[in-house]
Design a protein around this motif. Sequence first.
Motif, short mmCIF file in Angstrom:
data_model
loop_
_atom_site.label_atom_id
_atom_site.label_comp_id
_atom_site.label_asym_id
_atom_site.label_seq_id
_atom_site.Cartn_x
_atom_site.Cartn_y
_atom_site.Cartn_z
N THR A 157 39.08 37.17 41.66
CA THR A 157 40.26 37.06 40.81
C THR A 157 39.86 37.13 39.33
O THR A 157 38.68 37.06 39.00
N ASP A 158 40.85 37.23 38.46
CA ASP A 158 40.62 37.25 37.02
C ASP A 158 39.55 38.27 36.63
O ASP A 158 38.58 37.96 35.94
N THR A 160 37.68 41.22 34.77
CA THR A 160 37.57 41.83 33.45
C THR A 160 36.74 43.10 33.57
O THR A 160 35.70 43.10 34.24
N THR A 252 41.73 42.44 32.86
CA THR A 252 41.60 42.37 31.41
C THR A 252 40.60 43.43 30.97
O THR A 252 39.51 43.54 31.57
N GLY A 275 34.14 38.73 37.01
CA GLY A 275 35.18 38.04 37.76
C GLY A 275 35.23 36.56 37.45
O GLY A 275 34.24 35.97 36.99
N GLY A 276 36.38 35.95 37.69
CA GLY A 276 36.55 34.53 37.44
C GLY A 276 35.60 33.69 38.29
O GLY A 276 35.45 33.91 39.49
N GLY A 277 34.93 32.72 37.63
CA GLY A 277 34.00 31.84 38.33
C GLY A 277 32.65 32.44 38.61
O GLY A 277 31.80 31.81 39.24
#
Length: 373
Positions: A157-158, A160, A252, A275-277
């Motif tokens: 998720t999230d 970039t 993003t 990525g997120g995390g």
Amino acid sequence: MTIPAGLLPEGLRDRLPPQAEAASRLMHRTIVAIGRHGYARVSPPLAEFEESLVGRLKAARAQDLLRVVDPVSQRMLALRPDMTAQVGRIAATRLAHAPRPLRLAYGGQVVKLRATQLRPERELAQVGAELIGRDTVAAAIEILNVALDALAAAGVTDVTIDLTLPDLVDTLAGGALPLPAGRAEEVRELLDAKDAGGLAAAGADAYLPLLSACGPLETALPRLRACAGLGQLDSRLAGIEAIAAAVGDRATLTLDPTERHGFEYQSWIGFSFFGGGLTGEIGRGGSYALMHDDGSEEPAIGFSLYLDPLVDIGLGVEPARRIFLALGHDASEAARLRQEGWVTIAALHEDDDAVALGCDFRWDEGAAVPVTG
């Protein structure tokens, strides 16, 4: 000197349950997601003749290769540090007759000669896709959307995406911002290192504004447009805007136009995934030229993702419904349980214990009964 039992070479490791299952699961999910876009999977060998691995991609160098001598041919072999060149070889030889654009997917282990502080592993699980025969904006949009689908399938998720223009200096040095012969490489390295003082000392002041054209795409792209003498890049900047519009809110976007490290063989565009995390990049890609045996070049674009960081943060791990089957259980009932998604653990001795064997349930008189420790 005696090697301690169980010791592995630096940068290599064992994957134990449940991470080994998670790694296999993520490989399958990402390959399936890529395949749904029409990318057919190929499976090249772990090792090839050294010249095959370094001569297929334009500007690729013989670096990061773990070499061995083949006892059969007495020629130098190299373990693949990346699968892109192998896919390029397949496209340029065995699939040279196939219609273009040619869409190929791959997944497997790669071995690096050296690790980095950020990524100490030398053996990595790599999955990716290559679009052979096109490197247009439309091709870039497709390959980025395929990568985003693969990352989504893996649970990332999230996301970039950091965009770069790998041949920016070469393009400007031969046109709007000329450089003396032999100075382009020095300027590339100084820009990559973000060394403003070094650029000034090298007489490349005209390139200094490029250092400020970094960051979120919505602020970095106007700064890049404002740099003097960059009119010849208008089509590329328009391409980046088209990519941003196509990606939308799926990721993003950031821009670092002078980033070169790791993009040595890419041409007009390169990209890294975060990525997120997750720490550090989890994949990269871009456009490049595929070399054919007759010396001709074919445009291509692709991406590679590395799954190990995803496994390390727990992605792909799923709880298994483990049920203990006592001695003398009905084999047909056990088969039915497996068809229903249970993992059956059959007792092989009367002393076998459901709790010790990691079971949450016991099959008892036709019913799954929770196990209490």
